[in-house]
Design a protein around this motif. Structure first.
Motif, PDB file in Angstrom:
ATOM      1  N   GLY A  13       0.828  -1.091  -0.003  1.00  0.00           N
ATOM      2  CA  GLY A  13       0.039   0.175   0.094  1.00  0.00           C
ATOM      3  C   GLY A  13       0.928   1.008   0.131  1.00  0.00           C
ATOM      4  O   GLY A  13       0.464   2.312   0.494  1.00  0.00           O
ATOM      5  N   GLY A  15       1.540   3.125  -2.557  1.00  0.00           N
ATOM      6  CA  GLY A  15       1.347   4.297  -3.479  1.00  0.00           C
ATOM      7  C   GLY A  15       0.993   5.405  -2.955  1.00  0.00           C
ATOM      8  O   GLY A  15       0.888   6.667  -3.744  1.00  0.00           O
ATOM      9  N   ASN A  36       4.652  -1.809  -3.350  1.00  0.00           N
ATOM     10  CA  ASN A  36       3.509  -2.424  -3.658  1.00  0.00           C
ATOM     11  C   ASN A  36       2.360  -1.390  -3.536  1.00  0.00           C
ATOM     12  O   ASN A  36       2.284  -0.807  -2.490  1.00  0.00           O
ATOM     13  CB  ASN A  36       3.197  -3.612  -2.935  1.00  0.00           C
ATOM     14  CG  ASN A  36       1.881  -4.128  -2.782  1.00  0.00           C
ATOM     15  OD1 ASN A  36       0.901  -3.743  -1.865  1.00  0.00           O
ATOM     16  ND2 ASN A  36       1.365  -4.762  -3.831  1.00  0.00           N
ATOM     17  N   LEU A  38      -2.067  -1.794  -4.924  1.00  0.00           N
ATOM     18  CA  LEU A  38      -2.783  -2.250  -5.768  1.00  0.00           C
ATOM     19  C   LEU A  38      -3.776  -0.989  -6.640  1.00  0.00           C
ATOM     20  O   LEU A  38      -4.148  -1.103  -7.728  1.00  0.00           O
ATOM     21  CB  LEU A  38      -3.997  -2.720  -5.071  1.00  0.00           C
ATOM     22  CG  LEU A  38      -5.454  -3.574  -5.916  1.00  0.00           C
ATOM     23  CD1 LEU A  38      -4.676  -4.502  -7.051  1.00  0.00           C
ATOM     24  CD2 LEU A  38      -6.257  -4.126  -4.946  1.00  0.00           C
ATOM     25  N   ASP A  71       0.419  -5.811  -7.149  1.00  0.00           N
ATOM     26  CA  ASP A  71      -0.380  -7.240  -7.098  1.00  0.00           C
ATOM     27  C   ASP A  71      -1.256  -6.936  -5.875  1.00  0.00           C
ATOM     28  O   ASP A  71      -0.978  -5.964  -4.840  1.00  0.00           O
ATOM     29  CB  ASP A  71       0.458  -8.591  -6.831  1.00  0.00           C
ATOM     30  CG  ASP A  71       0.900  -9.057  -7.709  1.00  0.00           C
ATOM     31  OD1 ASP A  71       0.144  -9.284  -8.855  1.00  0.00           O
ATOM     32  OD2 ASP A  71       1.979  -8.831  -8.338  1.00  0.00           O
ATOM     33  N   ALA A 100      -1.002  -1.793   3.558  1.00  0.00           N
ATOM     34  CA  ALA A 100      -2.292  -1.637   2.663  1.00  0.00           C
ATOM     35  C   ALA A 100      -3.556  -1.534   3.491  1.00  0.00           C
ATOM     36  O   ALA A 100      -3.522  -2.614   4.402  1.00  0.00           O
ATOM     37  CB  ALA A 100      -2.263  -2.827   1.713  1.00  0.00           C
ATOM     38  N   GLY A 101      -4.229  -0.903   3.133  1.00  0.00           N
ATOM     39  CA  GLY A 101      -5.757  -0.989   3.903  1.00  0.00           C
ATOM     40  C   GLY A 101      -6.574  -0.312   3.213  1.00  0.00           C
ATOM     41  O   GLY A 101      -6.553   0.504   1.894  1.00  0.00           O
ATOM     42  N   VAL A 122      -8.309  -7.577   3.221  1.00  0.00           N
ATOM     43  CA  VAL A 122      -7.081  -6.645   2.874  1.00  0.00           C
ATOM     44  C   VAL A 122      -6.175  -6.572   4.197  1.00  0.00           C
ATOM     45  O   VAL A 122      -4.941  -6.492   4.253  1.00  0.00           O
ATOM     46  CB  VAL A 122      -7.514  -5.209   2.470  1.00  0.00           C
ATOM     47  CG1 VAL A 122      -6.160  -4.411   2.386  1.00  0.00           C
ATOM     48  CG2 VAL A 122      -8.354  -5.380   1.250  1.00  0.00           C
ATOM     49  N   SER A 151      -4.735   0.364  14.322  1.00  0.00           N
ATOM     50  CA  SER A 151      -5.200   1.634  14.250  1.00  0.00           C
ATOM     51  C   SER A 151      -6.000   1.921  15.666  1.00  0.00           C
ATOM     52  O   SER A 151      -6.412   0.778  16.414  1.00  0.00           O
ATOM     53  CB  SER A 151      -6.468   1.447  13.132  1.00  0.00           C
ATOM     54  OG  SER A 151      -7.187   2.666  13.605  1.00  0.00           O
ATOM     55  N   PRO A 194      -1.271   4.208  13.933  1.00  0.00           N
ATOM     56  CA  PRO A 194      -1.003   5.743  13.813  1.00  0.00           C
ATOM     57  C   PRO A 194      -2.133   6.640  13.601  1.00  0.00           C
ATOM     58  O   PRO A 194      -3.382   6.207  13.461  1.00  0.00           O
ATOM     59  CB  PRO A 194      -0.466   5.407  12.135  1.00  0.00           C
ATOM     60  CG  PRO A 194      -1.055   4.390  11.552  1.00  0.00           C
ATOM     61  CD  PRO A 194      -1.517   3.215  12.970  1.00  0.00           C
ATOM     62  N   ILE A 195      -1.915   7.812  13.414  1.00  0.00           N
ATOM     63  CA  ILE A 195      -2.846   8.861  12.961  1.00  0.00           C
ATOM     64  C   ILE A 195      -1.972   9.830  12.175  1.00  0.00           C
ATOM     65  O   ILE A 195      -1.066  10.094  12.627  1.00  0.00           O
ATOM     66  CB  ILE A 195      -3.323   9.574  14.088  1.00  0.00           C
ATOM     67  CG1 ILE A 195      -4.218   8.912  15.134  1.00  0.00           C
ATOM     68  CG2 ILE A 195      -4.120  10.880  13.945  1.00  0.00           C
ATOM     69  CD1 ILE A 195      -5.559   8.772  14.873  1.00  0.00           C
TER      70      ILE A 195
END
Ligand code: NAD
Length: 290
Positions: A13, A15, A36, A38, A71, A100-101, A122, A151, A194-195
């Protein structure tokens, strides 16, 4: 300075938002990074190779080394392909940051099973699958660093996020067991809660948070946790706006009776609810019951 020369990192995640910031920081400090992403929407629909490619372009332009991968972390084939991309390009895997989330917020009564399963797939399945795909390489090397992204919504609950909270607390369990199992192979696993101001939170956080809650302030902790000098394993850290705190799962001292009844419990409820001294492990919990 904590550097990552000769280290290979997979960041899922990466990007956008936090993952992008983790990737830029590790690459700037010498890591070879598999970026990575998606490339879908916030709810996980759609896909595009663009976001991962853009981050790789930026890293390369700054003199770093990275490859793009689009991917899906949530499928076994996708996770295997991500690990294989790291091996093909860089020959090993030292670091996995499961970041990624997606979000599919609905109040509990209206939450469709696809929204529950989709979010768990995910966050939880993705973190399990990507870590497991990298695990044999880490075991063989006797070295690994894994960071899972939990989280505050998972640790403490949040309205409209039954799926997301379940997933994020699930990652605490995964991290704790990975911390225990990884120890014999030099593999450390920790989680962050995190925030940060990203596309995921920009419509939820007050505007004045943007300058303080930068993704970079989260990445500093991630970099420490994936460095070889990282001390903790199996721990969870709250991080945001420049503050880092340990989050721990604890049991209170409890109240016990050989003649436990609903009534005696009701009469001693304050003692049941007492918080300290803390019990911090399953073994100590069992001992306290004896
Ligand atoms: P973001 O939407 O900017 O980044 C998430 C990235 O994950 C996106 O780029 C998306 O394309 C990618 N992604 C989604 N599904 C994927 C899949 N199946 N395979 C590969 N990539 C996929 O949001 P963010 O705020 O940077 O979130 C990063 C992580 O931090 C998430 O796990 C999120 O739940 C967690 N988190 C964020 C905050 C916050 O305040 N921003 C708070 C708590 C937890």
């Amino acid at each position: 300075m904590l550097r990552f020369d000769d280290r290979v990192a997979i960041i899922t995640g990466a990007g956008h938002g936090l993952g992008r910031s983790h990737a830029l920081l590790l690459a700037e400090r010498g890591a070879k990074v598999v970026v990575n992403d998606l490339g879908g929407a916030l709810d996980g629909t759609g896909a595009s190779a663009g976001p991962a490619a853009e981050v790789v372009e930026l890293i390369t332009k700054n003199g770093g080394q990275a490859i793009a991968n689009a991917d899906n972390v949530a499928t076994p084939e996708g996770a295997r392909a991500i690990a294989q991309a790291a091996i093909d390009a860089f020959g090993k895997i030292d670091i996995v940051v499961n970041n990624a989330g997606i979000l599919r917020d609905r109040s509990f009564g209206k939450m469709a099973v696809e929204d529950f399963d989709g979010v768990l797939a995910v966050h939880v399945r993705g973190s399990y699958l990507v870590s497991q795909a990298a695990y044999p390489y880490m075991k063989e090397a006797g070295y690994g660093r894994i960071v899972n992204t939990s989280s505050p919504a998972g640790l403490f609950g949040n309205f409209g996020q039954a799926n997301y909270s379940t997933a994020k607390m699930g990652l605490v369990g995964l991290t704790k067991t990975l911390g225990i199992e990884g120890a014999r192979n030099g593999i450390k696993a920790n989680a962050i809660a995190p925030i940060a101001w990203t596309r995921m939170t920009e419509s939820l956080l007050p505007a004045e948070f943007e300058a303080k809650f930068t993704p970079e302030r989260v990445s500093a902790l991630v970099a420490y946790l994936v460095h070889e000098s990282c001390a903790p394993s199996g721990e969870v850290f709250s991080v945001g706006g420049g503050r880092v705190a340990r989050v721990f799962v604890a049991e209170g001292p409890g109240w016990k009776s050989d003649d436990l009844t609903p009534e005696s419990l009701a009469d001693n409820w304050d003692a049941v609810m007492a918080e300290q001294p803390y019990v911090l492990s399953a073994t100590d919990s069992m001992k306290a019951m004896l």
